[in-house]
Write an enzyme that holds these catalytic residues in place. Structure first.
Site, short mmCIF file in Angstrom:
data_model
loop_
_atom_site.label_atom_id
_atom_site.label_comp_id
_atom_site.label_asym_id
_atom_site.label_seq_id
_atom_site.Cartn_x
_atom_site.Cartn_y
_atom_site.Cartn_z
N HIS A 306 0.86 -1.18 0.00
CA HIS A 306 0.00 0.00 0.00
C HIS A 306 0.90 1.24 0.00
O HIS A 306 1.96 1.24 0.61
CB HIS A 306 -0.89 0.02 1.25
N ASP A 363 -8.03 -4.88 -0.64
CA ASP A 363 -8.48 -5.69 -1.78
C ASP A 363 -8.19 -7.17 -1.62
O ASP A 363 -8.68 -7.99 -2.40
CB ASP A 363 -7.81 -5.17 -3.06
C1 SDX Z 1 -5.91 0.42 -3.16
O1 SDX Z 1 -4.04 4.82 -2.01
C2 SDX Z 1 -5.04 4.24 -1.48
O2 SDX Z 1 -5.51 4.60 -0.44
C3 SDX Z 1 -5.62 3.07 -2.28
C4 SDX Z 1 -6.69 2.25 -1.61
C5 SDX Z 1 -7.95 3.06 -1.42
O3 SDX Z 1 -8.71 2.73 -0.50
O4 SDX Z 1 -8.23 3.95 -2.24
O5 SDX Z 1 -6.22 1.79 -0.37
C6 SDX Z 1 -7.07 1.04 -2.47
O6 SDX Z 1 -5.60 0.81 -4.27
C7 SDX Z 1 -5.09 -0.64 -2.43
C8 SDX Z 1 -3.86 -1.12 -3.27
C9 SDX Z 1 -4.36 -2.18 -4.25
N1 SDX Z 1 -3.26 -2.56 -5.17
C10 SDX Z 1 -2.68 -3.78 -5.13
O7 SDX Z 1 -2.94 -4.64 -4.28
C11 SDX Z 1 -1.68 -4.03 -6.26
C12 SDX Z 1 -0.40 -4.65 -5.69
N2 SDX Z 1 0.27 -3.62 -4.87
C13 SDX Z 1 1.29 -2.85 -5.51
O8 SDX Z 1 1.24 -2.67 -6.87
C14 SDX Z 1 1.83 -1.69 -4.67
O9 SDX Z 1 2.03 -2.18 -3.42
C15 SDX Z 1 1.02 -0.41 -4.61
C16 SDX Z 1 0.73 0.14 -5.99
C17 SDX Z 1 -0.25 -0.64 -3.87
C18 SDX Z 1 1.85 0.60 -3.82
O10 SDX Z 1 2.97 0.85 -4.55
P1 SDX Z 1 4.11 1.85 -4.00
O11 SDX Z 1 3.82 2.36 -2.65
O12 SDX Z 1 4.35 2.84 -5.10
O13 SDX Z 1 5.31 0.88 -3.79
P2 SDX Z 1 6.40 0.67 -4.87
O14 SDX Z 1 5.77 0.33 -6.18
O15 SDX Z 1 7.35 1.82 -4.79
O16 SDX Z 1 7.12 -0.67 -4.31
C19 SDX Z 1 8.09 -0.60 -3.27
C20 SDX Z 1 8.81 -1.96 -3.33
C21 SDX Z 1 9.30 -2.29 -4.75
O17 SDX Z 1 10.38 -3.18 -4.61
P3 SDX Z 1 11.90 -2.53 -4.68
O18 SDX Z 1 11.95 -1.71 -5.97
O19 SDX Z 1 12.01 -1.64 -3.44
O20 SDX Z 1 12.83 -3.71 -4.67
O21 SDX Z 1 7.88 -2.99 -2.97
C22 SDX Z 1 7.71 -3.86 -4.08
C23 SDX Z 1 8.15 -3.09 -5.31
O22 SDX Z 1 8.56 -3.97 -6.34
N3 SDX Z 1 6.26 -4.18 -4.12
C24 SDX Z 1 5.76 -5.38 -4.38
C25 SDX Z 1 4.38 -5.26 -4.25
N4 SDX Z 1 4.06 -3.98 -3.93
C26 SDX Z 1 5.24 -3.31 -3.87
N5 SDX Z 1 6.37 -6.57 -4.70
C27 SDX Z 1 5.55 -7.63 -4.89
N6 SDX Z 1 4.19 -7.58 -4.77
C28 SDX Z 1 3.58 -6.42 -4.45
N7 SDX Z 1 2.25 -6.37 -4.34
#
Ligand code: SDX
Length: 425
Positions: A306, A363
């Site tokens: 998140h 989710d």
């Molecule tokens: C919602 O913002 C809100 O409030 C949203 C929400 C709402 O109520 O409106 O809460 C609803 O959208 C919840 C999120 C739903 N999305 C998912 O479940 C999709 C999977 N999650 C990711 O794509 C990700 O965690 C995000 C998009 C939710 C958050 O992304 P960030 O904060 O931009 O984190 P990032 O992409 O910078 O990742 C940081 C690290 C990275 O690794 P490194 O580059 O540091 O090595 O964490 C890793 C990412 O690769 N990572 C994941 C991951 N999420 C982040 N690795 C594997 N699986 C994941 N799900």
């Protein structure tokens, strides 16, 4: 003496005030930064930037706190119903019993959708994704309600709120009915808002239909949990579009499109599809954990991580408990739930996930309940939109009442310098 931040550029020092919110969050107020220094900030994804001040929702990602207008999400999910929470988010206070009853009566005045909207939905193929149809139908509502709302007129604003709450629910269910080739249903003004959702979705003209009170109660709670979440991607979109003084329906339609993305509200559908794939491939959660950690593999563990919650998503905790209760009460033994729990347990112990503060989000479990309630997978994000609607309305209303300027971020140009116009050979 209020705190300030000092920035030194080329030997010159500039001071900027630090503002503090009611929950002690602090921000450097850089409204005058470019005027004073000629320099801007750069923050892709706005991870470090606040777009506004707001009195609607407070969340603390480190402590896993979520409150709507000061009330904890735990209390609201347990003690309130969805229309009560919608009133709270939009108007700032919990409604009295009389106000809540009047709110429901006033929403019912607008639950009839113009029959000509049916010719619009007929133009879509049955295979169209419900979120795309919902975004289009929401925008099309403007055609039948062209007068833009005067946000300074409380009566007009209240009517626009009731109209949006009434019509959006109906057209959201029409996207499902269209995909099934079923006749479109009408809202029944003798029944409650969430019971109407079930009737609008599943009532067939050929036989009697009565939604289960257990299902209605579970959905009411799920809608509350999704109702607002401060400046998330889709809500920021609604505020941005509304800041140009585009209408409420047009702004909500843009929010629907932003929510559709699999990184945002589309994640609940992606979670179920991921869990079903794991189940189909023998339930090997370790293999999918490895894929999620492999930088060469674009696969992410959907429903994990998140932008703000870096400890736990309080909504996920409540939904996980509700998933157990609903499946047990309905006597549903879903192997997908077992896979979800196995995946969650593995991720919570895994260094990659722990070091990146990746925990189940709202989710991760919601789709399991929706599936148990008979909601089709491609309607999961529509469910999210129905829940998020009051939050979008509240945030749009606050932005306009605060007379916020049109949103217009700056950029840093990194393209070609001036060059003569010579057509390539
Ligand atoms: C919602 O913002 C809100 O409030 C949203 C929400 C709402 O109520 O409106 O809460 C609803 O959208 C919840 C999120 C739903 N999305 C998912 O479940 C999709 C999977 N999650 C990711 O794509 C990700 O965690 C995000 C998009 C939710 C958050 O992304 P960030 O904060 O931009 O984190 P990032 O992409 O910078 O990742 C940081 C690290 C990275 O690794 P490194 O580059 O540091 O090595 O964490 C890793 C990412 O690769 N990572 C994941 C991951 N999420 C982040 N690795 C594997 N699986 C994941 N799900």
């Amino acid at each position: 003496m209020s705190k300030t931040a000092t920035i030194e550029i080329d030997g010159k020092r500039y001071e900027f005030p630090i503002i503090k919110g009611s929950e002690n969050e602090e921000a450097i107020d850089i409204k005058k930064l470019r005027d004073l220094t000629g320099i801007i900030t750069l923050d892709p994804g706005y991870k470090n930037s606040g777009s506004c001040t707001s009195k609607i929702t407070f969340l603390d990602g480190e402590l896993g706190i979520l409150r709507y207008r000061g009330y904890s999400i735990e209390d609201l999910a347990e003690k309130a119903d969805f229309l009560e929470v919608s009133f709270l988010l939009i108007f700032g206070e919990l409604p009295t019993a009389e106000q809540l009853e009047q709110f429901e009566v006033d929403i019912r005045k607008y639950t009839l959708v113009n029959e000509e909207m049916k010719s619009i939905i007929d133009g879509f193929p049955r295979t169209a994704h419900p979120m795309g149809v919902l975004a289009a139908l929401t925008s099309a509502l403007t055609a039948f309600n062209p007068k833009s709302v005067n946000v300074d007129n409380d009566k007009e604003m209240y009517q626009a709120v009731c109209k949006t709450m009434g019509k959006f629910l109906v057209i959201a269910t029409w996207t499902y009915r269209k995909s099934m080739g079923y006749p479109l249903n009408y809202y029944d003004n003798t029944k409650g808002y969430v019971e109407n959702f079930m009737n609008l979705m599943f009532k067939l003209p050929t036989e009697p239909y009565k939604a289960s009170p257990i299902v209605i109660d579970a959905l009411d709670k799920l809608f509350i949990l999704h109702a607002d979440h401060e400046q998330n991607c889709s809500t920021s979109t609604v505020r941005m579009v509304g800041s140009s003084h585009a209408g409420l329906f047009a702004s909500i339609s843009a929010g629907v499109s932003a929510l559709w993305g699999p990184l945002h509200g589309g994640a609940n559908q992606a979670v179920l599809e991921m869990l079903e794939e794991i189940h189909k491939n023998g339930g090997d959660t370790d293999a999918y954990m490895a894929k999620a950690k492999d930088k060469e593999d674009p696969f992410r563990l959907m429903g994990f991580g998140h932008r703000v919650y870096k400890s736990f998503d309080p909504r996920a905790q409540i939904i996980k408990k509700a998933a157990n209760e609903v499946l047990e009460t309905l006597g549903v033994d879903d192997p997908i739930l077992a896979i979800a729990k196995k995946l969650e347990a593995a991720a919570l112990e895994d260094e990659y996930f722990k070091s990146r503060n990746l925990y189940p989000n709202v989710d991760f479990y919601s789709g399991i309940i929706y599936r148990a309630l008979g909601i089709p997978t491609d309607m999961f994000t529509v469910m999210f939109a129905i829940g998020r609607l009051p939050g979008w309305i509240a945030q749009w209303k606050e932005m306009r009442e605060n007379k916020e300027p049109i949103g217009r971020p700056r950029q840093i140009y990194t393209g070609a310098a001036l060059r003569d116009f010579n057509k390539p050979e």
